[in-house]
Design an enzyme around this catalytic site. Structure first.
Site, PDB file in Angstrom:
ATOM      1  N   HIS A 186       0.861  -1.191   0.000  1.00  0.00           N
ATOM      2  CA  HIS A 186       0.000   0.000   0.000  1.00  0.00           C
ATOM      3  C   HIS A 186       0.893   1.235   0.000  1.00  0.00           C
ATOM      4  O   HIS A 186       0.817   2.079   0.900  1.00  0.00           O
ATOM      5  CB  HIS A 186      -0.946  -0.011   1.201  1.00  0.00           C
ATOM      6  CG  HIS A 186      -2.071  -0.986   1.037  1.00  0.00           C
ATOM      7  ND1 HIS A 186      -3.260  -0.650   0.416  1.00  0.00           N
ATOM      8  CD2 HIS A 186      -2.175  -2.290   1.379  1.00  0.00           C
ATOM      9  CE1 HIS A 186      -4.054  -1.710   0.399  1.00  0.00           C
ATOM     10  NE2 HIS A 186      -3.422  -2.723   0.971  1.00  0.00           N
ATOM     11  N   ASP A 239      -6.097 -15.096  -7.991  1.00  0.00           N
ATOM     12  CA  ASP A 239      -7.526 -15.413  -7.970  1.00  0.00           C
ATOM     13  C   ASP A 239      -8.194 -15.184  -9.316  1.00  0.00           C
ATOM     14  O   ASP A 239      -9.411 -15.346  -9.439  1.00  0.00           O
ATOM     15  CB  ASP A 239      -8.239 -14.587  -6.898  1.00  0.00           C
ATOM     16  CG  ASP A 239      -8.179 -13.083  -7.176  1.00  0.00           C
ATOM     17  OD1 ASP A 239      -7.344 -12.655  -8.001  1.00  0.00           O
ATOM     18  OD2 ASP A 239      -8.974 -12.343  -6.558  1.00  0.00           O
ATOM     19  N   GLY A 240      -7.416 -14.794 -10.333  1.00  0.00           N
ATOM     20  CA  GLY A 240      -7.990 -14.510 -11.637  1.00  0.00           C
ATOM     21  C   GLY A 240      -8.565 -13.117 -11.753  1.00  0.00           C
ATOM     22  O   GLY A 240      -9.089 -12.747 -12.811  1.00  0.00           O
ATOM     23  N   ASP A 265      -6.082 -12.940   0.222  1.00  0.00           N
ATOM     24  CA  ASP A 265      -6.593 -11.615   0.594  1.00  0.00           C
ATOM     25  C   ASP A 265      -8.122 -11.690   0.734  1.00  0.00           C
ATOM     26  O   ASP A 265      -8.844 -10.735   0.435  1.00  0.00           O
ATOM     27  CB  ASP A 265      -6.194 -10.551  -0.429  1.00  0.00           C
ATOM     28  CG  ASP A 265      -6.280  -9.127   0.131  1.00  0.00           C
ATOM     29  OD1 ASP A 265      -6.425  -8.982   1.362  1.00  0.00           O
ATOM     30  OD2 ASP A 265      -6.243  -8.160  -0.653  1.00  0.00           O
TER      31      ASP A 265
END
Length: 374
Positions: A186, A239-240, A265
């Site tokens: 971040h 996750d695509g 996540d």
């Protein structure tokens, strides 16, 4: 309990066929070929239990709620999908609320429900806030860090921070001295600032590319700094949604398979239907399984489980199946544990009996957690 598998991946080797003997919650023996007796279970593919070092909830429950029941609900959902070791991630919160959350989750760590706590904030960049509340972000303060560490009583495994914030290098040194893994994420940091963070002790890149200053030809930024340093393990959300398959291959080929950790996540909507959920103080809308901060296009975590990111890694590795399986096992079980100093999650004599049984399509058919079927 004697388990036979058509394919057994131990975390070091691929045995076809193979067998594993489990007694009193631990692995007693492992071998190739036919089992030395009648097998209690005949399985297709067996891999070590998944280790997820970055997730926020699941099953409708949030770790930020700091409720033993919500923690148990989220942990149970992920265990059913093969995650036998999980680190609870907390998003940015006000000082008093952060202490409340840490104290509560520390009790879940002591109870063995969690393997540790990950503070993803509050010491992050407002320019790369993602699904965090910018108004609550702040510079790392030594006194606040001491209060948080005291409240956690050794339960904090990792802290993500932005290296460009005032006091960040000193905070990294303080956390490292306390035995806490520090991660860069971040962040709007320059290449030089990211390099300084690594030199100060940061050893993880939080969900590489996401909520992070992108690469530029004249200012490489944090991505290049994290990728090029052999001391750093980089997280990828396979996750695509968060990254293109080509990015997964590019990063793995560039840094080496042993420096990549797959994470979910995951947030509360994982395992649930589309709708409105919460991630910390923010509302999150889930449409077609994709979570976004309400009213924006900003991705807010994922709805993935570790078996899904594992299948993605195998399918998009660009390798032959056996090589892809070996690589995905390292990235979903071995590397994450090593990066956070957790017990090795390999299937070898004396190890805790945490494993996942999969069918030939790599869908979960059973999970063994500490020697008992989930």
């Amino acid at each position: 309990m004697l388990l036979a598998a058509d394919t057994l991946l131990t975390g070091a080797d691929l045995l076809r066929p193979g067998w594993i003997d489990v007694a009193e919650g631990a692995v007693r023996a492992v071998g190739a070929g036919a089992p030395p007796g009648a097998a209690d279970h005949q399985l297709a593919v067996v891999v070590p239990g998944f280790v997820d070092t970055h997730l926020h909830g699941g099953g409708g429950a949030n770790f930020s709620a700091a409720s033993a029941q919500e923690t148990a609900t989220a942990a149970a959902l992920h265990r059913r999908h093969g995650t036998t070791t999980l680190i609870a991630s907390l998003v940015t919160a006000a000082p008093d609320e952060l202490l409340r959350q840490v104290r509560s989750l520390a009790a879940d760590v002591r109870a063995g429900v969690l393997a540790g706590i990950h503070l993803e904030g509050p010491w992050l960049s407002v320019h790369r806030c993602g699904a965090h509340q910018p108004a609550l972000m702040r510079d790392p303060d030594p006194a606040e860090i001491d209060r948080v560490l005291a409240a956690a009583d050794g339960a904090i495994a990792m802290v993500t921070l932005a290296p460009e914030r005032d006091g960040a290098p000193a905070a990294i040194a303080q956390l490292t001295a306390a035995g806490v893994v520090t991660a860069v994420g971040h962040t709007e940091a320059s290449y030089a600032q990211a390099r300084s963070a690594i030199d100060a002790g940061a050893t993880v890149g939080t969900h590489l590319f996401n909520a992070m200053r992108p690469i530029d030809r004249r200012e490489p930024g944090p991505v290049v700094a994290l990728m090029e340093d052999a001391r750093v393990t980089v997280e990828l959300i396979t996750d695509g949604v968060h990254i293109n398959p080509a990015i997964y291959r590019f990063v793995t080929q560039s840094v080496g398979a042993q420096r990549v950790s797959l994470i979910t996540d995951a947030m509360a909507a994982t395992g649930m239907s589309d709708g409105r959920y919460e991630l910390g103080p923010l509302g999150v809308d889930v449409v077609d399984g994709v979570a976004r901060v309400a009213g924006t296009d900003t991705i807010a975590g994922s709805t993935a489980t570790m078996d899904r990111v594992f299948r993605f890694a195998v399918a998009h590795s660009g390798l032959a199946r056996d090589e892809a399986l070996l690589q995905a096992v390292a990235q979903s079980s071995i590397n994450p544990a090593r990066a956070l100093g957790l017990p090795a999650n390999a299937l070898k004599p004396g190890a805790v009996a945490d494993l996942v049984a999969l069918d030939q399509d790599l869908a979960v058919t059973g999970v063994l957690h500490r020697g008992s079927w989930v």
